[in-house]
Design a protein around this motif. Structure first.
Motif, mmCIF file in Angstrom:
data_model
loop_
_atom_site.group_PDB
_atom_site.id
_atom_site.type_symbol
_atom_site.label_atom_id
_atom_site.label_comp_id
_atom_site.label_asym_id
_atom_site.label_seq_id
_atom_site.Cartn_x
_atom_site.Cartn_y
_atom_site.Cartn_z
ATOM 1 N N ASN A 1 0.596 -1.125 0.037
ATOM 2 C CA ASN A 1 0.114 0.438 -0.169
ATOM 3 C C ASN A 1 0.802 1.227 -0.346
ATOM 4 N N ALA A 2 1.803 1.070 -0.904
ATOM 5 C CA ALA A 2 2.291 2.717 -1.044
ATOM 6 C C ALA A 2 1.803 3.851 -1.589
ATOM 7 N N VAL A 3 0.548 3.781 -2.107
ATOM 8 C CA VAL A 3 0.036 5.127 -2.921
ATOM 9 C C VAL A 3 -0.914 5.617 -1.125
ATOM 10 N N THR A 4 -1.061 4.785 -0.489
ATOM 11 C CA THR A 4 -1.415 4.917 0.832
ATOM 12 C C THR A 4 -0.383 5.777 1.608
ATOM 13 N N HIS A 5 0.395 5.400 2.046
ATOM 14 C CA HIS A 5 1.747 5.418 2.734
ATOM 15 C C HIS A 5 2.466 5.771 2.161
ATOM 16 N N GLN A 6 2.291 7.238 1.357
ATOM 17 C CA GLN A 6 3.519 7.889 0.724
ATOM 18 C C GLN A 6 4.529 8.249 1.754
ATOM 19 N N GLY A 7 4.384 8.894 3.115
ATOM 20 C CA GLY A 7 5.454 9.416 3.907
ATOM 21 C C GLY A 7 6.215 8.523 4.005
ATOM 22 N N MET A 8 6.449 6.699 3.298
ATOM 23 C CA MET A 8 7.256 6.331 4.276
ATOM 24 C C MET A 8 7.673 5.339 2.860
ATOM 25 N N VAL A 9 7.508 6.321 2.199
ATOM 26 C CA VAL A 9 7.798 5.785 0.388
ATOM 27 C C VAL A 9 8.969 7.034 0.739
ATOM 28 N N TYR A 10 10.758 6.893 0.223
ATOM 29 C CA TYR A 10 11.288 7.358 0.159
ATOM 30 C C TYR A 10 12.670 6.631 0.555
ATOM 31 N N ALA A 11 13.987 7.557 -0.436
ATOM 32 C CA ALA A 11 15.444 6.645 -0.802
ATOM 33 C C ALA A 11 15.639 6.276 1.036
ATOM 34 N N VAL A 12 16.593 5.406 0.337
ATOM 35 C CA VAL A 12 17.707 5.178 1.431
ATOM 36 C C VAL A 12 19.307 4.693 0.636
ATOM 37 N N GLN A 13 19.603 5.428 1.242
ATOM 38 C CA GLN A 13 21.506 5.290 1.131
ATOM 39 C C GLN A 13 22.432 3.999 0.838
ATOM 40 N N HIS A 14 22.830 3.282 0.569
ATOM 41 C CA HIS A 14 23.538 2.186 0.896
ATOM 42 C C HIS A 14 24.793 2.246 1.632
ATOM 43 N N PRO A 15 24.888 2.266 2.898
ATOM 44 C CA PRO A 15 26.536 2.365 3.473
ATOM 45 C C PRO A 15 27.814 2.013 2.648
ATOM 46 N N PHE A 16 27.954 0.946 1.804
ATOM 47 C CA PHE A 16 28.756 0.360 0.973
ATOM 48 C C PHE A 16 28.600 0.287 0.005
ATOM 49 N N THR A 17 27.925 0.775 -1.215
ATOM 50 C CA THR A 17 27.711 1.241 -2.316
ATOM 51 C C THR A 17 27.479 2.799 -2.684
ATOM 52 N N GLY A 18 26.913 3.387 -1.971
ATOM 53 C CA GLY A 18 26.087 4.518 -2.284
ATOM 54 C C GLY A 18 25.098 4.667 -2.675
ATOM 55 N N ALA A 19 24.038 3.305 -3.564
ATOM 56 C CA ALA A 19 22.760 3.771 -4.260
ATOM 57 C C ALA A 19 22.204 3.788 -3.587
ATOM 58 N N MET A 20 20.711 4.493 -3.849
ATOM 59 C CA MET A 20 19.857 4.871 -3.902
ATOM 60 C C MET A 20 19.037 4.034 -3.608
ATOM 61 N N ILE A 21 18.351 3.255 -2.371
ATOM 62 C CA ILE A 21 17.328 1.969 -2.491
ATOM 63 C C ILE A 21 15.961 2.905 -2.481
ATOM 64 N N TYR A 22 15.024 2.308 -3.192
ATOM 65 C CA TYR A 22 13.413 2.206 -2.986
ATOM 66 C C TYR A 22 12.735 1.504 -2.857
ATOM 67 N N PRO A 23 11.541 1.702 -2.592
ATOM 68 C CA PRO A 23 10.830 0.392 -1.818
ATOM 69 C C PRO A 23 10.697 -0.585 -3.431
#
Length: 704
Positions: free
Chosen positions: A306-328
Motif C-alpha cells: 500500500n505505497a499510495v496510501t502510505h506515501q510518507g513511508m516511500v523514500y530513498a535510503v542510501q546504501h552505506p557500502f555502495t552509495g546507491a539509493m534504495i527505493y521500495p
C-alpha cells in the motif's frame, strides 16, 4: 433469572418452572413496538393475556423476507417437517430441577465441576437460568444420523405415518415419491429437529467471545451448517475443520475412503479469532544467528504493501557500502516510518534526512503522477563521504550484531530486515488437524482402555489431544467449558489434563442421557463418571510422583480440580399447584402449604432455589451450626451470600439469627411451611427490615 410469581404477603415467591421464552419474546417485541400489542385468550387457561398482532407487526416492520410480496413467495431457506415444533420446544418452559447426587460425586465440597445426568434439552433450559453468557467454549459430539432411531425422543419426534403425511415423500395412495424415504425424510427431519432446539438454547449460554465446536460426519454436515447459519448467523461461521481421524484407512470401504471427520466451528459474535498454538521445532529451525545477535532471527522483506496510501513511508535510503539509493519495490513502502528507520540506519554509520528532489522516482513507486505524490518527503543519506561511511559500516559488519536492517553478500547486496524469533508469536491454527497433532480414533481407544484396566466400556471415544487442541485455541485459564453430549467424558479428561499442564482453573459442565449399556456399567453416565475419577486420580498420581523428584528447586506442581458434582434432572421438588380455581378441592387448599414432593431433601430444595439468585450449582455450601441453628437445617451459600432454611414453623430466634448473620446475606429463602401464616410472614419481613436499618444494605427475601 427464574420468572417470579406474585408476592406472598410482600415476600416474592420463586417460580417452580423455567421461564416461558415465548412470553419473553412477546414482551421484547411490545417494548420495541408498543402499537403491535393486543390481547388474546389463552386456549388452555381461558385467561386474557397480552399478545402480538402479526399484521400490525408486519406493517410496523414495513418489509418481509419476501420483499413485500406475499409470504408464500419462494425464498432461500432450509426447512424440514417439524422445524417449527422444534423451535417451539426450545421456548417451552419445564417444571424440572437438578437434584444433587452426592454419593456419585467426587470432592463434593471443593469441586467446581458439574456432571448432569438427564436429557440435555432439559439441562440446557435449566442451565440457561444461571449460566447464560458464561460458557467460553462448547464442544459436542452428537449422535450421527445413521438412518436409525436415536435415543433423544423429543415431543416433536414423529411417527412414520405422521411423517408421510407431512413430508410429501408419499402420494395420496401411499406410493413412494422418493427413493429410500426412511433415510431421506424422517430420520433427517428428526435429527435436524433434535439439534435445532438444542443449539438455540446453547447459543444463549456462550460468552460474547465464546465458540462452539461440533463433531459431525458427512451425513448431516451440510444440514448442520444450514442450522448453525440460522442459529448463530452466517457471519459467525469460523470454519469447517477436517480432523484426520484415522492413520490406517480401511481398504474394504465402498467408494471414497472416510479418512476425516468434520468439526464445525461457530462463534457467538462475528470476528472471533483463535489463540495461537505453540511453535514447533520445525518452525523454529529456519531462525539462525549468523551475526551473534541477542536471539535467533530470520531474513524478511523490508517492505510493506500500500505505497499510495502510505506515501510518507516511500523514500530513498542510501546504501552505506555502495552509495546507491534504495527505493521500495513498486507498489510497496518501507515497513517503518522515517524516525525509526533513521535510528536503525545510524547503527551502520551516520545518516541525515535530506531533500534530494526525487518526486518522480517516488511517484513511480506509488504508481501515480509526480504531481500527485506527497511533497517534502526526504531521503536518508550519508553524512560523511562514501569511503568513510563504508569503512565504518564494514567495522559493524565484521563485529556482528548487525542493525535491524542489514545488507546481504558481505554488505554488497540488497537490504533485508531481521525478524526475531521472540516477536513472531505462536502458530496460527488451520482447518486441517492431522492425527500427528491431535490424535486419532485408535489413540482414543487405547487411552480409555488403559484407564479401565484393558476393558474399555465405550466404543467411540474422542482422543484427549483433539479436545485439548480446542481448549488451546478457544479458552483462558479460568474458562467454563460445556459438553452436553458428553459420552465417555473425554472433555472432562482433557480439561483436567490441560489445567495440570498450565496451572489453569478451567471448569467443566458435562451432560449425558443415562443410556443403557452392556458390561459392568448400568448406563453411560456411570461410564463417564468413572472415567473422570480414574483420569483425575492418574493425573494426581503423576503430579505427586513428579513433586517427589529431587532438584525441583522447591517448585511443586499443584493438583488441579479433579472432582465433580453429580446432579440429576428430575421433576420439580414441588407438586404442581398450577391449577385453576375450579380444579382445587378443599384437601388441595389445606395441603398447599405442604407442597413438597415426598422424599425430597432440604439440599434438593436448595438446588432448585439457586437459579432464582443467579448462583451457580458449583457454589460453596455449608450448614450453619451452633445456637440458635441447632435442630434446624440452615444453609450458607458462598460464605453467607445466600441463607436458606426449609424447615417448618421456624422460630423468631432463628429468623433473627439469619437477619443478623455476619456477613450480612444478600438473599434469604424459606419454604412456605416455614412461615405458615400471614402473621409469621409479616414478622419475618419486619425483623429483616430492622436488621437492614442497623446494618447497611437490604436483604432480598424469597419464598419457595
Amino acid at each position: 433469572m427464574l420468572n417470579e410469581q406474585p408476592a406472598v404477603d410482600g415476600i416474592e415467591k420463586i417460580a417452580k418452572e423455567t421461564p416461558d421464552l415465548t412470553e419473553e419474546n412477546v414482551q421484547k417485541l411490545i417494548e420495541l413496538f408498543p402499537d403491535v400489542a393486543t390481547e388474546v385468550r389463552d386456549p388452555v387457561t381461558g385467561e386474557v393475556v397480552k399478545g402480538v398482532n402479526p399484521e400490525a407487526l408486519l406493517d410496523r416492520i414495513g418489509k418481509t423476507a419476501g420483499g413485500g410480496y406475499p409470504v408464500a413467495r419462494e425464498r432461500y431457506q432450509f426447512t424440514w417437517p417439524g422445524k417449527r415444533a422444534a423451535k417451539a420446544e426450545a421456548r417451552t418452559p419445564i417444571a424440572k430441577t437438578l437434584r444433587p447426587v452426592q454419593q456419585r460425586s467426587k470432592n463434593w465440597d471443593e469441586t467446581k465441576n458439574l456432571y448432569i445426568e438427564g436429557d440435555n434439552l432439559d439441562a440446557l433450559k435449566i442451565l440457561r437460568e444461571t449460566y447464560a453468557g458464561k460458557i467460553k467454549m462448547i464442544y459436542i459430539d452428537p449422535p450421527y444420523n445413521t438412518g436409525h432411531d436415536f435415543i433423544y425422543k423429543d415431543d416433536f419426534a414423529k411417527t412414520v405415518d405422521a411423517d408421510k403425511a407431512e413430508s410429501g415423500d408419499y402420494d395420496e395412495d401411499g406410493g413412494r415419491l422418493v427413493a429410500n424415504p426412511e433415510s431421506n425424510g424422517r430420520f433427517h427431519s428428526d435429527w435436524c429437529s433434535m439439534m435445532y432446539s438444542r443449539l438455540l438454547l446453547a447459543k444463549d449460554l456462550l460468552t460474547s467471545d465464546g465458540v462452539i465446536f461440533i463433531s459431525i460426519d458427512d451425513n448431516e454436515s451440510a444440514g448442520l451448517r444450514f442450522i448453525c447459519d440460522e442459529v448463530f448467523g452466517s457471519l459467525c461461521f469460523v470454519g469447517d475443520v477436517s480432523w484426520q481421524r484415522t492413520y490406517s484407512p480401511r481398504n474394504d470401504s465402498q467408494g471414497l475412503v472416510n479418512e476425516v471427520e468434520h468439526i464445525i466451528v461457530y462463534s457467538k459474535n462475528p470476528g472471533w479469532q483463535p489463540k495461537t498454538l505453540s511453535r514447533t521445532a520445525q518452525m523454529d529451525a529456519k531462525y539462525k544467528n549468523p551475526d551473534k545477535d541477542y536471539i535467533e532471527w530470520t531474513s524478511s522483506d523490508p517492505f510493506a504493501p500500500n505505497a499510495v496510501t502510505h506515501q510518507g513511508m516511500v523514500y530513498a535510503v542510501q546504501h552505506p557500502f555502495t552509495g546507491a539509493m534504495i527505493y521500495p519495490t513498486n507498489g510497496r513502502c518501507w515497513s517503518f516510518e522515517q524516525p525509526q528507520m533513521l535510528q536503525y540506519m545510524n547503527g551502520w554509520c551516520e545518516y541525515e534526512l535530506k531533500d534530494i528532489d526525487d518526486a518522480e522516482q517516488r511517484a513511480k513507486v506509488c504508481g501515480i503522477a509526480s504531481s500527485e505524490v506527497r511533497a517534502g518527503v526526504k531521503a536518508l543519506v550519508l553524512i560523511k563521504p562514501l569511503d568513510v561511511s563504508k569503512a565504518e559500516a564494514q567495522v559493524v559488519y565484521d563485529r556482528g550484531h548487525w542493525p535491524r536492517f542489514y545488507f546481504t553478500r558481505g554488505g554488497q547486496g540488497g537490504i533485508r530486515r531481521k525478524t526475531y524469533l521472540d516477536s513472531v508469536g505462536g502458530k496460527l491454527p488451520t482447518n486441517l488437524w492431522p492425527y500427528s497433532e491431535v490424535g486419532h480414533t485408535d489413540e482414543a481407544k487405547k487411552e480409555i482402555k488403559a484407564l479401565f484396566d484393558g476393558q474399555p466400556p465405550f466404543d467411540t471415544p474422542k482422543p484427549v489431544r483433539l479436545i485439548t487442541r480446542m481448549l488451546n485455541i478457544a479458552t483462558d485459564k479460568d474458562s467454563l467449558i460445556l459438553d452436553f453430549f458428553s459420552g465417555s467424558s473425554t472433555t472432562a479428561h482433557a480439561v483436567i489434563a490441560k489445567n495440570a499442564d498450565d496451572h489453569g482453573a478451567r471448569r467443566f459442565i458435562l451432560v449425558q442421557l443415562p443410556e443403557r449399556t452392556s458390561g459392568d456399567y448400568t448406563d453411560i453416565c456411570e461410564v463417564g463418571e468413572d472415567r473422570i475419577r480414574r483420569a483425575g486420580e492418574k493425573i494426581r498420581s503423576n503430579i505427586e510422583t513428579t513433586n517427589q523428584q529431587p532438584n525441583l528447586d522447591g517448585k511443586q506442581q499443584a493438583v488441579p480440580d479433579i472432582g465433580f458434582r453429580v446432579l440429576r434432572i428430575e421433576s420439580s421438588n414441588y407438586k404442581d399447584v398450577r391449577l385453576t380455581p375450579d380444579q382445587f378441592t378443599q384437601d388441595d387448599l389445606d395441603a398447599s402449604i405442604e407442597n413438597e414432593r415426598p422424599g425430597r431433601t432440604p439440599l434438593d430444595l436448595l438446588f432448585e432455589a439457586l437459579p432464582s439468585f443467579q448462583l451457580e450449582y458449583s457454589s460453596s455450601i455449608a450448614t450453619l451450626t451452633g445456637e440458635p441453628f441447632d435442630g434446624y437445617t440452615v444453609f450458607s451459600v458462598n460464605d453467607g451470600q445466600l441463607l436458606a432454611c426449609f424447615d417448618a414453623n421456624i422460630p423468631e430466634s432463628l429468623v433473627r439469627a439469619m437477619a443478623n448473620h455476619d456477613p450480612r446475606p444478600s438473599y434469604v429463602v424459606v419454604a412456605e411451611k416455614s412461615l405458615p401464616n400471614s402473621a409469621a410472614r409479616t414478622n419475618f419481613e419486619e425483623i429483616f427490615k430492622q436488621a437492614a436499618n442497623a446494618i447497611d444494605g437490604a436483604t432480598k427475601i424469597r419464598i419457595i
